[in-house]
Design a protein around this motif. Structure first.
Motif, PDB file in Angstrom:
ATOM      1  N   MET A 166      44.456  48.875  30.566  1.00  0.00           N
ATOM      2  CA  MET A 166      44.300  47.385  29.824  1.00  0.00           C
ATOM      3  C   MET A 166      44.726  46.712  30.899  1.00  0.00           C
ATOM      4  O   MET A 166      46.016  46.386  31.557  1.00  0.00           O
ATOM      5  CB  MET A 166      45.051  46.937  28.459  1.00  0.00           C
ATOM      6  CG  MET A 166      45.408  45.598  28.543  1.00  0.00           C
ATOM      7  SD  MET A 166      45.956  44.936  26.794  1.00  0.00           S
ATOM      8  CE  MET A 166      45.010  45.828  26.063  1.00  0.00           C
ATOM      9  N   THR A 167      44.173  45.632  31.756  1.00  0.00           N
ATOM     10  CA  THR A 167      44.158  44.862  33.103  1.00  0.00           C
ATOM     11  C   THR A 167      43.159  43.411  32.843  1.00  0.00           C
ATOM     12  O   THR A 167      42.257  43.908  32.188  1.00  0.00           O
ATOM     13  CB  THR A 167      43.670  45.467  34.521  1.00  0.00           C
ATOM     14  OG1 THR A 167      42.805  46.107  34.515  1.00  0.00           O
ATOM     15  CG2 THR A 167      44.787  46.572  33.941  1.00  0.00           C
ATOM     16  N   SER A 168      43.211  42.943  33.308  1.00  0.00           N
ATOM     17  CA  SER A 168      42.619  41.988  33.696  1.00  0.00           C
ATOM     18  C   SER A 168      42.764  41.176  34.812  1.00  0.00           C
ATOM     19  O   SER A 168      43.807  40.790  35.747  1.00  0.00           O
ATOM     20  CB  SER A 168      42.704  40.608  32.940  1.00  0.00           C
ATOM     21  OG  SER A 168      42.930  39.254  32.494  1.00  0.00           O
ATOM     22  N   PRO A 169      41.204  40.585  35.664  1.00  0.00           N
ATOM     23  CA  PRO A 169      41.511  40.545  36.647  1.00  0.00           C
ATOM     24  C   PRO A 169      41.890  39.647  36.551  1.00  0.00           C
ATOM     25  O   PRO A 169      42.451  38.739  38.290  1.00  0.00           O
ATOM     26  CB  PRO A 169      40.138  40.388  37.275  1.00  0.00           C
ATOM     27  CG  PRO A 169      39.262  40.356  35.462  1.00  0.00           C
ATOM     28  CD  PRO A 169      40.262  41.122  34.704  1.00  0.00           C
ATOM     29  N   ALA A 170      41.599  38.532  36.128  1.00  0.00           N
ATOM     30  CA  ALA A 170      42.353  36.690  36.242  1.00  0.00           C
ATOM     31  C   ALA A 170      43.827  37.048  36.469  1.00  0.00           C
ATOM     32  O   ALA A 170      44.632  36.275  36.330  1.00  0.00           O
ATOM     33  CB  ALA A 170      41.771  36.015  34.996  1.00  0.00           C
ATOM     34  N   VAL A 171      45.163  38.363  36.000  1.00  0.00           N
ATOM     35  CA  VAL A 171      46.221  38.606  35.585  1.00  0.00           C
ATOM     36  C   VAL A 171      46.656  39.053  36.621  1.00  0.00           C
ATOM     37  O   VAL A 171      46.300  40.055  38.065  1.00  0.00           O
ATOM     38  CB  VAL A 171      46.895  39.192  34.580  1.00  0.00           C
ATOM     39  CG1 VAL A 171      47.954  39.244  34.011  1.00  0.00           C
ATOM     40  CG2 VAL A 171      46.381  38.931  33.238  1.00  0.00           C
ATOM     41  N   ALA A 172      47.980  38.548  37.671  1.00  0.00           N
ATOM     42  CA  ALA A 172      48.623  39.288  38.763  1.00  0.00           C
ATOM     43  C   ALA A 172      49.861  39.192  38.878  1.00  0.00           C
ATOM     44  O   ALA A 172      50.097  37.686  38.299  1.00  0.00           O
ATOM     45  CB  ALA A 172      47.491  38.552  40.272  1.00  0.00           C
ATOM     46  N   ALA A 173      50.354  40.106  39.412  1.00  0.00           N
ATOM     47  CA  ALA A 173      51.745  39.830  40.087  1.00  0.00           C
ATOM     48  C   ALA A 173      52.079  39.460  41.065  1.00  0.00           C
ATOM     49  O   ALA A 173      51.899  40.225  41.780  1.00  0.00           O
ATOM     50  CB  ALA A 173      52.689  41.152  39.272  1.00  0.00           C
TER      51      ALA A 173
END
Length: 155
Positions: A1-8
């Motif tokens: 489950m990933t989102s291109p708008a989420v980054a660490a």
């Protein structure tokens, strides 16, 4: 489950007030080993220590540039890292916890030879238990001092 708008990204000292506010939130404190309110100077001393320790990785996870949570990994030896996750109070209930955790795990795996991730989950914290179980963590030890021990082997 990933989102291109989420980054660490790596946490910095500039995140001190934000991280302290999240840590001192009553719901976050209830799920923590240390449940008391932390003062700024104590927190800043802790943060500086974490940021300078190669055996620890402290990340801020952002959604479209807005901080939504933090993930910390502490090296336990033999390729194992213990995880701690906190969502911003305003980010709760939006289904972000799995995305935040996954972003942290990806960065950990890119930077370190991590074999497994461990989690200590308070037995009364159903939301965290569900997060880790749905993220592939399995119980490896009975609850001790009110905390369950879970483990995920990284591919």
């Amino acid at each position: 489950m990933t989102s291109p708008a989420v980054a660490a990204r790596d946490a910095t000292e500039a995140d001190a007030e934000l991280l302290l506010a999240w840590r001192n939130d009553p719901r976050a404190r209830m799920a923590s080993h240390a449940t008391g309110v932390i003062g700024f100077e104590h927190h800043l001393h802790w943060l500086r220590g974490v940021l300078s320790d190669a055996a620890r990785l402290l990340l801020v996870v952002e959604e479209v540039g807005v901080p939504v949570g933090t993930v910390r990994f502490d090296h336990e030896g033999a390729g194992e890292w213990e995880v701690s996750i906190t969502l911003a109070p305003e980010s709760r209930g939006r289904g972000l916890s799995r995305v935040v955790l996954a972003a942290g795990e990806r960065l950990l795996a890119q930077r370190h030879e991590a074999v497994a991730v461990l989690a200590a989950v308070h037995r009364d914290n159903a939301a965290s238990a569900a997060l880790f179980e749905h993220s592939g963590y399995l119980e490896v030890a009975p609850a001790e001092n009110g905390f369950r021990r879970l483990r995920k082997t990284l591919a």
